[in-house]
Design a protein around this motif. Structure first.
Motif, PDB file in Angstrom:
ATOM      1  N   ASP A  96       0.838  -1.209   0.000  1.00 56.81           N
ATOM      2  CA  ASP A  96       0.000   0.000   0.000  1.00 56.81           C
ATOM      3  C   ASP A  96       0.869   1.255   0.000  1.00 56.81           C
ATOM      4  O   ASP A  96       0.563   2.238  -0.682  1.00 56.81           O
ATOM      5  CB  ASP A  96      -0.925   0.005   1.224  1.00 56.81           C
ATOM      6  CG  ASP A  96      -2.018  -1.054   1.120  1.00 56.81           C
ATOM      7  OD1 ASP A  96      -2.295  -1.497  -0.016  1.00 56.81           O
ATOM      8  OD2 ASP A  96      -2.584  -1.426   2.158  1.00 56.81           O
ATOM      9  N   ALA A  97       1.943   1.228   0.774  1.00 56.06           N
ATOM     10  CA  ALA A  97       2.850   2.379   0.815  1.00 56.06           C
ATOM     11  C   ALA A  97       3.546   2.579  -0.529  1.00 56.06           C
ATOM     12  O   ALA A  97       3.717   3.717  -0.993  1.00 56.06           O
ATOM     13  CB  ALA A  97       3.885   2.191   1.923  1.00 56.06           C
TER      14      ALA A  97
ATOM     15  N   GLN B 154       0.523 -14.485   0.027  1.00 51.72           N
ATOM     16  CA  GLN B 154       1.481 -13.379   0.152  1.00 51.72           C
ATOM     17  C   GLN B 154       2.055 -12.993  -1.214  1.00 51.72           C
ATOM     18  O   GLN B 154       2.384 -11.839  -1.447  1.00 51.72           O
ATOM     19  CB  GLN B 154       2.601 -13.780   1.113  1.00 51.72           C
ATOM     20  CG  GLN B 154       2.091 -13.941   2.546  1.00 51.72           C
ATOM     21  CD  GLN B 154       3.123 -14.552   3.463  1.00 51.72           C
ATOM     22  OE1 GLN B 154       3.880 -15.418   3.034  1.00 51.72           O
ATOM     23  NE2 GLN B 154       3.143 -14.119   4.717  1.00 51.72           N
ATOM     24  N   ILE B 155       2.180 -14.023  -2.118  1.00 57.06           N
ATOM     25  CA  ILE B 155       2.675 -13.694  -3.461  1.00 57.06           C
ATOM     26  C   ILE B 155       1.692 -12.789  -4.188  1.00 57.06           C
ATOM     27  O   ILE B 155       2.080 -11.964  -5.033  1.00 57.06           O
ATOM     28  CB  ILE B 155       2.925 -15.003  -4.252  1.00 57.06           C
ATOM     29  CG1 ILE B 155       4.116 -15.756  -3.655  1.00 57.06           C
ATOM     30  CG2 ILE B 155       3.171 -14.717  -5.723  1.00 57.06           C
ATOM     31  CD1 ILE B 155       4.394 -17.077  -4.316  1.00 57.06           C
ATOM     32  N   ASN B 156       0.425 -12.907  -3.836  1.00 59.47           N
ATOM     33  CA  ASN B 156      -0.583 -12.052  -4.462  1.00 59.47           C
ATOM     34  C   ASN B 156      -0.297 -10.565  -4.214  1.00 59.47           C
ATOM     35  O   ASN B 156      -0.641  -9.712  -5.026  1.00 59.47           O
ATOM     36  CB  ASN B 156      -1.978 -12.404  -3.932  1.00 59.47           C
ATOM     37  CG  ASN B 156      -2.472 -13.737  -4.481  1.00 59.47           C
ATOM     38  OD1 ASN B 156      -2.017 -14.168  -5.550  1.00 59.47           O
ATOM     39  ND2 ASN B 156      -3.378 -14.382  -3.770  1.00 59.47           N
ATOM     40  N   GLU B 157       0.335 -10.238  -3.084  1.00 62.09           N
ATOM     41  CA  GLU B 157       0.690  -8.841  -2.814  1.00 62.09           C
ATOM     42  C   GLU B 157       1.753  -8.359  -3.802  1.00 62.09           C
ATOM     43  O   GLU B 157       1.705  -7.223  -4.277  1.00 62.09           O
ATOM     44  CB  GLU B 157       1.199  -8.687  -1.378  1.00 62.09           C
ATOM     45  CG  GLU B 157       0.164  -8.955  -0.308  1.00 62.09           C
ATOM     46  CD  GLU B 157      -1.009  -8.005  -0.397  1.00 62.09           C
ATOM     47  OE1 GLU B 157      -0.811  -6.842  -0.799  1.00 62.09           O
ATOM     48  OE2 GLU B 157      -2.144  -8.412  -0.075  1.00 62.09           O
ATOM     49  N   ALA B 158       2.694  -9.244  -4.109  1.00 69.44           N
ATOM     50  CA  ALA B 158       3.708  -8.884  -5.099  1.00 69.44           C
ATOM     51  C   ALA B 158       3.061  -8.686  -6.467  1.00 69.44           C
ATOM     52  O   ALA B 158       3.394  -7.737  -7.194  1.00 69.44           O
ATOM     53  CB  ALA B 158       4.783  -9.962  -5.168  1.00 69.44           C
ATOM     54  N   ILE B 159       2.111  -9.578  -6.808  1.00 71.55           N
ATOM     55  CA  ILE B 159       1.424  -9.438  -8.092  1.00 71.55           C
ATOM     56  C   ILE B 159       0.622  -8.140  -8.112  1.00 71.55           C
ATOM     57  O   ILE B 159       0.582  -7.437  -9.134  1.00 71.55           O
ATOM     58  CB  ILE B 159       0.507 -10.660  -8.336  1.00 71.55           C
ATOM     59  CG1 ILE B 159       1.349 -11.930  -8.503  1.00 71.55           C
ATOM     60  CG2 ILE B 159      -0.382 -10.436  -9.550  1.00 71.55           C
ATOM     61  CD1 ILE B 159       0.533 -13.196  -8.647  1.00 71.55           C
ATOM     62  N   ARG B 160      -0.006  -7.795  -6.981  1.00 71.16           N
ATOM     63  CA  ARG B 160      -0.811  -6.570  -6.918  1.00 71.16           C
ATOM     64  C   ARG B 160       0.047  -5.333  -7.229  1.00 71.16           C
ATOM     65  O   ARG B 160      -0.380  -4.437  -7.962  1.00 71.16           O
ATOM     66  CB  ARG B 160      -1.434  -6.434  -5.531  1.00 71.16           C
ATOM     67  CG  ARG B 160      -2.316  -5.194  -5.361  1.00 71.16           C
ATOM     68  CD  ARG B 160      -3.230  -5.357  -4.159  1.00 71.16           C
ATOM     69  NE  ARG B 160      -2.499  -5.338  -2.918  1.00 71.16           N
ATOM     70  CZ  ARG B 160      -2.338  -4.239  -2.156  1.00 71.16           C
ATOM     71  NH1 ARG B 160      -2.857  -3.084  -2.557  1.00 71.16           N
ATOM     72  NH2 ARG B 160      -1.676  -4.294  -1.020  1.00 71.16           N
ATOM     73  N   TYR B 161       1.259  -5.276  -6.686  1.00 72.96           N
ATOM     74  CA  TYR B 161       2.107  -4.112  -6.958  1.00 72.96           C
ATOM     75  C   TYR B 161       2.610  -4.113  -8.403  1.00 72.96           C
ATOM     76  O   TYR B 161       2.657  -3.059  -9.052  1.00 72.96           O
ATOM     77  CB  TYR B 161       3.291  -4.075  -6.001  1.00 72.96           C
ATOM     78  CG  TYR B 161       4.176  -2.887  -6.250  1.00 72.96           C
ATOM     79  CD1 TYR B 161       3.708  -1.594  -6.029  1.00 72.96           C
ATOM     80  CD2 TYR B 161       5.464  -3.035  -6.754  1.00 72.96           C
ATOM     81  CE1 TYR B 161       4.506  -0.483  -6.278  1.00 72.96           C
ATOM     82  CE2 TYR B 161       6.265  -1.930  -7.005  1.00 72.96           C
ATOM     83  CZ  TYR B 161       5.775  -0.663  -6.770  1.00 72.96           C
ATOM     84  OH  TYR B 161       6.558   0.444  -7.026  1.00 72.96           O
TER      85      TYR B 161
END
Length: 974
Positions: free
Chosen positions: A612-613, A641-648
């Motif tokens: 988010d940051a 948790q990998i989904n957060e990397a994909i989101r960015y």
């Protein structure tokens, strides 16, 4: 602490030695100059006026630079001190023995009252030459006049008060008519309002003064020989012109307040000091029998304006029976007494005689002393000599007196422009406060002095007054110059240590909680002070060491924030597992480098917040620098948790529209690993143009092949234009997918046919489906039945291909008919072209004898010419000259070559011995060649009219005047 003090002493000594060396070579420095080295003029500087009166001087008055003098028996001399060379003399015109008793001049210098010893009074206005008698005043010996400073003007005195020798106070008004001067009596009225008495009865009214206070309140001061009366009352607003009768009426039944002294001079005199013109007096001095009563005037008091009263008793050298005082004058800090042979000046602050001026006997006895209130000049006269005193820098030594009286604020006020005196006052005040144990006040004063720093610091250390020492250091630090960097550094470091010691002591005492919080706030204010910022920044390593040595991590973080050392702040939070706080610091200060450095740690613990940051930072972050953090994180993290990397990564690709290959490759790898459904949609969205695709095609192909994503591989083959590989792989997945691939090479029919043959072979040989094979024939127009037949086995009957064979034969028939029709159309077109050519050969135009060349405007028929269908006619050479510069280079070269050949054919042969038959043959050949050359030249030069053809259109942007000849053309017009 001692070491810091020693270092500071050394720096001061070095500074002093530098100043001393500068002074030795004559370079000025900031040290104080001893003002006493210069010759100082006295405060009261006497000057004798260059004036020899023709008769003895009886009386002298001065106001607003207007001086009036009574000479002898019958003469009034008026002098405008601004124009001293133009005196004015007025004769009284008295034939009796009357002499001038006293004269009174108002504050404007316009109204002069002349009291005679015959109990008469005369009036003289500044603008006239004639003296007028005041008839209503006759019979009264005038002792004093109280002028109206609020309503008086140059032609009218307003209501004034007049005191007589019999103790009566009269109210009067004098007015000068502007139309016909003195056509009426100048005295408007003259009425008694009060009588002053002493214990023995009525007493002469020695002095009268009218002052106005606040809220319309008036104060009237009247003196007799031994008493000083005060009349206080209000005059209703708008009725000031009616006079002061109402004030005196208040005291008809009882005496007003007064001060009385037993001794008697036979008269008294009161003087006032007014700081500015048209303001109220601020102090008074009343000369009477016992001495001088002096003090200040306070207009806010209800009944008496006299305040801070003190009595200066006459010293032994003043005997009121022998040499009693004659007059008194008051200045800001002194009153001057006039004795028969001298003048004494007494300081009103300490009552000391500070000045005495003895007059020589040859001048005679001193008669009177008076002060001009507007220019603050003092005048003294005898019967034959006039003196004037100038008051110069009266306040020069006042600071010292106030200092000795411990009135330090007033002392500092009067030496603001004298730093050497101010330093003495501050040192005395500091010492006074120290002795009275007011250590904080003492520290503030010491910090402003030039006393030795080490002496003062040791003084507070010995007294165990750390708080006062800190105050002294703070003030000293604030007074240092920017150039004194060494002293600033030492003081800043010392103060930091003192604050930390003090905070450490207070923190352990719960009863001192409020003091601790207050001291902590002061310390933070000190650290964040803009003035200390540069010094603290340059020495931040030392400050960090001090903070660390005291274990004060709270202020270490606070100081790091002030110094914008956010790396240290974030590292501190991370070390203490305060990941949210660390991320807040990063988000608040938005430093890209810090994000790159601490993201690998933070994303392991708070991945969603970190992403988010990152997203909030937007394009300020370079996603390539964050990929290492994501890679380390994704290798050890779960799918969630990998989904957060994909989101960015998706944010970078779709929102920021990043084009960096590394970002797209990494997103591809994440899709291939966890989201195969999103992989194909991403590839399709990226398009099929290799120049606009941001991922590495070969890397993507290998990645998809490793993970078995065949649809994705087929798409990548299509983008790489490897259609054969795409069709081969697609046939393993879906025939329809292979068909979509086979139609892609639109410009290469041979390749398309080859691809469709692959599909047909697969359908026939692998799937053994004849109907699908026939469907391939209908899907691709390039395939014929004869192309597919070899793929079928021998046992297949013709019934399966009957329809396809018939359709193929019909197509051949249609193609043959189409070719026949095209041949007939071509024959007709050739016939029409031949007819048009024949018609053009027979076309002609007529030229009149008077026709002229369109280019040179000379007769056309004089030289070979061209005639165009548009009607324009040109000489051959004119047309050639216009066309040649605009021809392409290869046509120019061809035209020159043709002209040379034409010239060669026109020259006769040099041989005279050739046979006649040979000449005839060569002539025929030459004639044919010449005509062909002319035709070729015409094709180039006369292909179109130079005015109507494309040449004119192409030259539309060509200037009318050649730029190289522009100056020449312009000069020809001048």
């Amino acid at each position: 602490m001692a070491s810091i003090l020693d270092e500071y002493e050394d720096s001061l000594h070095r500074s002093a030695s530098v100043q001393q060396s500068r002074a030795s070579v004559g370079i000025p420095h900031s040290g104080y100059v001893n003002a006493r080295l210069e010759k100082e003029t006295p405060i009261f500087n006497k000057q004798r006026i260059d004036f020899a009166p023709p008769e003895k001087i009886n009386s002298l008055v001065v106001s607003s630079n207007q001086l009036c003098m009574s000479l002898g028996k019958d003469t009034i001399l008026r002098i405008d001190l601004g124009k001293p060379d133009e005196p004015n003399q007025v004769e009284l015109g008295r034939k009796d023995e009357a002499r001038v008793y006293k004269m009174f001049l108002d504050h404007t210098g316009s109204h002069l009252l002349i009291a005679l010893n015959t109990s008469e009074c005369l009036y003289l206005n500044r603008s006239v030459q004639k003296v007028r008698a005041l008839s209503r005043w006759k019979g009264h010996l005038i002792e004093s006049v109280g002028w109206n400073k609020f309503l008086g003007s140059e032609t009218n005195t307003g209501p004034i008060l007049v005191g007589t020798s019999q103790g009566q106070i009269y109210e009067a008004e004098i007015s000068v008519s502007e139309g016909s001067l003195f056509s009426t009596n100048p005295d408007q009225y003259f009425r008694q309002v009060y009588t002053l008495e002493e214990e023995s009865g009525p007493a002469p009214v020695c002095c009268l003064e009218i002052e106005r206070g606040i809220e319309g309140k008036f104060f009237i001061i009247a003196t007799t020989r031994k008493r000083l009366f005060q009349f206080v009352g209000k005059v209703p607003e708008g009725t000031e012109q009616q006079g002061f009768s109402s004030i005196f009426a208040m005291h008809a039944d009882h005496l007003p307040s007064f001060r009385e002294f037993p001794a008697n001079l036979g008269f008294s005199e009161i003087a006032f000091y007014t700081p500015k013109l048209r303001s109220n007096p601020r102090s008074f001095a009343w000369m009477m029998g016992n001495g001088v009563l002096y003090g200040t005037l306070d207009y806010s008091r209800p009944d008496s304006i006299l305040s801070d009263e003190r009595v200066w008793v006459y010293p032994s050298d003043i005997d009121i029976t022998v040499n009693k005082p004659i007059s008194i004058v008051l200045t800001q800090f002194h009153f001057l007494l006039l004795l028969p042979d001298r003048v004494k000046a007494v300081c009103t602050l300490n009552g000391q005689v500070v000045f005495q001026d003895l007059f020589l006997e040859k001048f005679g006895l001193l008669t009177c002393m008076i002060k001009d209130p507007t220019v603050q000049q003092i005048w003294i006269h005898t019967e034959k000599v006039v003196f004037r005193y100038h008051v110069q820098r009266e306040s020069r030594d006042v600071w010292k007196m106030y200092m000795n009286m411990n009135k330090f604020d007033l002392a500092k006020e009067y030496c603001k422009d004298r730093p050497e005196c101010l330093d003495i006052v501050l040192a005395k005040e500091a010492e006074h406060c120290f002795q009275n144990k007011r250590y904080l006040d003492s520290a503030k004063c010491y910090a402003l002095t030039q006393n030795y720093f080490e002496e003062i610091a040791l003084k507070f250390i010995e007294a165990k007054q750390e708080e006062a020492l800190m105050e002294f250091l703070i003030k000293k630090l604030s007074n240092l110059k920017p150039s004194e960097k060494t002293q600033t550094t030492l003081l800043t470091t010392w103060l930091t240590e003192l604050y930390l010691n003090w905070l450490g002591i207070l923190e352990g005492d719960p009863s001192q909680r409020n003091l601790y919080l207050d001291t902590r706030e002061k310390f933070r204010t000190f650290l964040s002070s803009p003035k200390n910022k540069d010094c603290l920044f340059n020495n931040r390593a030392s400050i960090y060491e001090l903070l660390a040595s005291h274990g004060d991590t709270e202020h270490m973080v606070y100081f790091a924030v002030i110094m914008q050392d956010y790396e240290r702040v974030v590292a501190h939070h991370c070390q203490h597992d305060e990941y949210d706080e660390a991320l807040n610091v990063l988000s608040r200060h938005r430093d890209e480098k810090l994000f790159y450095k601490f993201s690998p740690v933070l994303i392991q613990h708070i991945p969603k917040k970190v992403v988010d940051a990152w997203i909030s930072m937007g394009s300020r972050l370079d996603a390539r620098n964050l990929i290492p953090a994501l890679v380390n994180y994704s290798q050890s993290a779960s799918t969630q948790q990998i989904n957060e990397a994909i989101r960015y990564m998706e944010f970078c690709v779709y929102q920021l529209e990043e084009t960096q290959q590394a970002i797209h490759n990494y997103l591809l790898s994440l899709y291939a690993l966890c989201r195969p459904d999103s992989l194909l949609s991403y590839l399709e969205q990226a398009g099929t143009n290799p120049n606009r695709i941001h991922y590495d095609l070969k890397y993507a192909l290998r990645l998809c092949a490793e993970h078995g994503h065949h649809h994705a591989c087929v798409h990548i083959y299509k983008v790489m234009e490897l259609y054969e590989e795409a069709v081969d792989l697609a046939l393993q997945v879906d025939v329809d997918l292979a068909k979509s691939c086979a139609d892609l090479p639109e410009d290469d029919e041979e390749l398309r046919k080859k691809l469709w043959l692959k599909i047909a072979r697969h359908v026939v040989q692998e799937e053994k489906d004849v109907k699908k094979a026939m469907a391939c024939l209908s899907s691709c127009a390039l395939l014929k039945i004869e192309d597919v037949l070899p793929f079928f086995p021998d046992f297949v009957t013709i019934d399966h291909f009957k329809e396809a064979i018939c359709n193929s034969l019909e197509d051949y028939n249609k193609h043959i008919e189409e070719l026949k029709r095209e041949m007939e159309e071509a024959t007709q077109s050739a016939k029409r072209i031949r007819e048009d050519i024949q018609e053009m050969r027979n076309k002609y135009g007529s030229v009149e004898p008077q026709e002229k060349c369109a280019a040179c405007d000379f007769p056309l028929l004089n030289r070979p010419f061209y005639l165009f269908l548009c009607g324009h006619m040109f000489h051959y050479d004119c047309l050639l000259q216009a066309v040649f510069p605009n021809l392409p280079a290869y046509k120019q070269a061809k035209l020159e070559d043709l002209q040379k050949k034409l010239a060669a054919t026109s020259q006769p042969s040099k041989s005279h011995h050739r046979p006649k038959d040979a000449d005839t043959i060569s002539l025929g050949k030459g004639q044919h060649s010449r005509e062909q050359i002319k035709a070729d030249i015409d094709d180039i030069v006369a292909a179109e009219c130079v005015y109507c053809g494309e040449l004119m259109i192409r030259s539309i942007d060509k200037p009318f005047i050649d730029p190289q000849k522009y100056e020449e053309e312009m000069q020809s017009w001048l």
